[in-house]
Design an enzyme around this catalytic site. Structure first.
Site, PDB file in Angstrom:
ATOM      1  N   HIS A   1      12.500 -41.304 -55.157  1.00  0.00           N
ATOM      2  CA  HIS A   1      12.720 -42.524 -54.361  1.00  0.00           C
ATOM      3  C   HIS A   1      11.392 -43.131 -53.901  1.00  0.00           C
ATOM      4  O   HIS A   1      10.396 -42.434 -53.727  1.00  0.00           O
ATOM      5  CB  HIS A   1      13.694 -42.307 -53.197  1.00  0.00           C
ATOM      6  CG  HIS A   1      13.188 -41.538 -52.017  1.00  0.00           C
ATOM      7  ND1 HIS A   1      13.939 -40.570 -51.389  1.00  0.00           N
ATOM      8  CD2 HIS A   1      12.036 -41.600 -51.316  1.00  0.00           C
ATOM      9  CE1 HIS A   1      13.272 -40.087 -50.361  1.00  0.00           C
ATOM     10  NE2 HIS A   1      12.105 -40.687 -50.303  1.00  0.00           N
TER      11      HIS A   1
ATOM     12  N   ASP B   1       9.698 -48.918 -44.463  1.00  0.00           N
ATOM     13  CA  ASP B   1      11.046 -48.494 -44.062  1.00  0.00           C
ATOM     14  C   ASP B   1      11.089 -47.924 -42.650  1.00  0.00           C
ATOM     15  O   ASP B   1      10.060 -47.690 -42.025  1.00  0.00           O
ATOM     16  CB  ASP B   1      11.602 -47.470 -45.075  1.00  0.00           C
ATOM     17  CG  ASP B   1      10.610 -46.354 -45.402  1.00  0.00           C
ATOM     18  OD1 ASP B   1       9.600 -46.217 -44.680  1.00  0.00           O
ATOM     19  OD2 ASP B   1      10.848 -45.624 -46.380  1.00  0.00           O
TER      20      ASP B   1
ATOM     21  N   GLU C   1      16.947 -44.988 -53.094  1.00  0.00           N
ATOM     22  CA  GLU C   1      17.391 -43.748 -53.723  1.00  0.00           C
ATOM     23  C   GLU C   1      17.762 -44.000 -55.193  1.00  0.00           C
ATOM     24  O   GLU C   1      17.947 -45.163 -55.599  1.00  0.00           O
ATOM     25  CB  GLU C   1      18.619 -43.215 -52.967  1.00  0.00           C
ATOM     26  CG  GLU C   1      18.350 -42.862 -51.507  1.00  0.00           C
ATOM     27  CD  GLU C   1      17.649 -41.519 -51.308  1.00  0.00           C
ATOM     28  OE1 GLU C   1      16.830 -41.120 -52.169  1.00  0.00           O
ATOM     29  OE2 GLU C   1      17.933 -40.872 -50.283  1.00  0.00           O
TER      30      GLU C   1
HETATM   31  C1  GLP Z   1      10.204 -40.557 -46.972  1.00  0.00           C
HETATM   32  C2  GLP Z   1       9.748 -42.011 -47.016  1.00  0.00           C
HETATM   33  C3  GLP Z   1       9.028 -42.314 -48.305  1.00  0.00           C
HETATM   34  C4  GLP Z   1       7.989 -41.244 -48.588  1.00  0.00           C
HETATM   35  C5  GLP Z   1       8.688 -39.926 -48.753  1.00  0.00           C
HETATM   36  C6  GLP Z   1       7.759 -38.800 -49.155  1.00  0.00           C
HETATM   37  O1  GLP Z   1      11.417 -40.346 -47.587  1.00  0.00           O
HETATM   38  N1  GLP Z   1      10.830 -42.913 -46.886  1.00  0.00           N
HETATM   39  O2  GLP Z   1       8.425 -43.603 -48.198  1.00  0.00           O
HETATM   40  O3  GLP Z   1       7.260 -41.584 -49.736  1.00  0.00           O
HETATM   41  O4  GLP Z   1       9.270 -39.636 -47.500  1.00  0.00           O
HETATM   42  O5  GLP Z   1       7.365 -38.019 -48.072  1.00  0.00           O
HETATM   43  P1  GLP Z   1       6.233 -36.949 -48.136  1.00  0.00           P
HETATM   44  O6  GLP Z   1       4.951 -37.697 -48.304  1.00  0.00           O
HETATM   45  O7  GLP Z   1       6.308 -36.263 -46.807  1.00  0.00           O
HETATM   46  O8  GLP Z   1       6.509 -36.045 -49.273  1.00  0.00           O
END
Ligand code: GLP
Length: 237
Positions: free
Chosen positions: A130, A62, A135
């Site tokens: 998500h 993404d 979402e």
């Molecule tokens: C973002 C990304 C996700 C990721 C999520 C978790 O929203 N789009 O792909 O898994 O963050 O982030 P973190 O690893 O910082 O908790």
């Protein structure tokens, strides 16, 4: 689902690294990559290996809409800084969040995914369950699309931005069906903040309310947790 629980994120990351290294040595062609804080230590380990990855293509999940690849908050920038500039990948793909025609960019990305079927997809999850930026409520049939970010996701991700209003409201994300096509999926979730979502992913019937629960339908999914993220699971793994 193969659920593996480790004492702390360090041990969990070591296990994830061993799996990725083994797959790379076995000749994996395409790896799907995620951003966020969870895989940072995994990328640190990978970039310090001097591994030859000249036969490997990467595709990312993404990108925020509206952020230039040179913007330090963009996922293009993150991937360059954390991994790409250190490793000799054959090709690296991240969606372009500033494409003039975003619909066309989604189609272009699906074409890339068709040409580079993912062997191993690394995933993290949002506190609301998500995956990528799919979402709660997103169709399991979805392909790469423009997603409106929920307030809870913008809140969770605002720690990376100077001001709350700087957090983008939209993103390009691989859809749930584009993610599920991967031959193997490795989900990483660490910390208490993910415990509720982890329970909804594993211990409750599959539902669009928790996008990560779709992994229950995948025939080759490994879930790597630390004890804190696993703390709300009712069953023993
Ligand atoms: C973002 C990304 C996700 C990721 C999520 C978790 O929203 N789009 O792909 O898994 O963050 O982030 P973190 O690893 O910082 O908790």
């Amino acid at each position: 689902m193969n659920v593996l629980i480790f004492k702390n994120p360090e041990e969990a990351t070591k296990a994830a690294f061993d799996i990725v290294s083994q797959r790379l040595e076995a000749g994996l062609k395409t790896i799907g990559l995620a951003t966020g804080s969870t895989p940072l230590k995994l990328y640190e380990k990978l970039r310090s290996t001097n591994m030859d990855v000249s036969h490997v293509t990467t595709v990312n999940l993404d990108e925020y809409v509206g952020l230039e690849p040179t913007d330090p908050q963009s996922y293009n920038y993150y991937m360059n800084e954390e991994l790409f500039k250190y490793m000799n990948f054959a090709a690296t793909y991240v969606p372009n969040g500033v494409a003039e025609d975003l619909e066309k960019e989604c189609e272009r990305y699906e074409e890339i995914l068709r040409n580079h079927p993912v062997d191993l997809q690394i995933l993290g999850m949002g506190p609301n369950g998500h995956i990528g930026f799919n979402e709660p409520g997103t169709s399991f049939e979805s392909v790469t699309h423009i997603a409106e970010l929920t307030q809870s996701t913008r809140d969770a991700n605002k720690r990376f931005f100077d001001k709350e209003e700087d957090v983008p409201t939209r993103a390009i994300t691989m859809g749930i069906s584009s993610i599920m096509i991967a031959k193997e999926i490795m989900m990483l979730a660490f910390g208490e903040g993910k415990a509720e979502a982890v329970r909804n992913m594993i211990d409750v019937p599959v539902t669009v309310d928790c996008p990560a629960s779709v992994l229950q339908n995948h025939s080759n999914a490994i879930i790597i947790l630390d004890e804190a993220a696993a703390s709300k699971l009712k069953r023993n793994y």
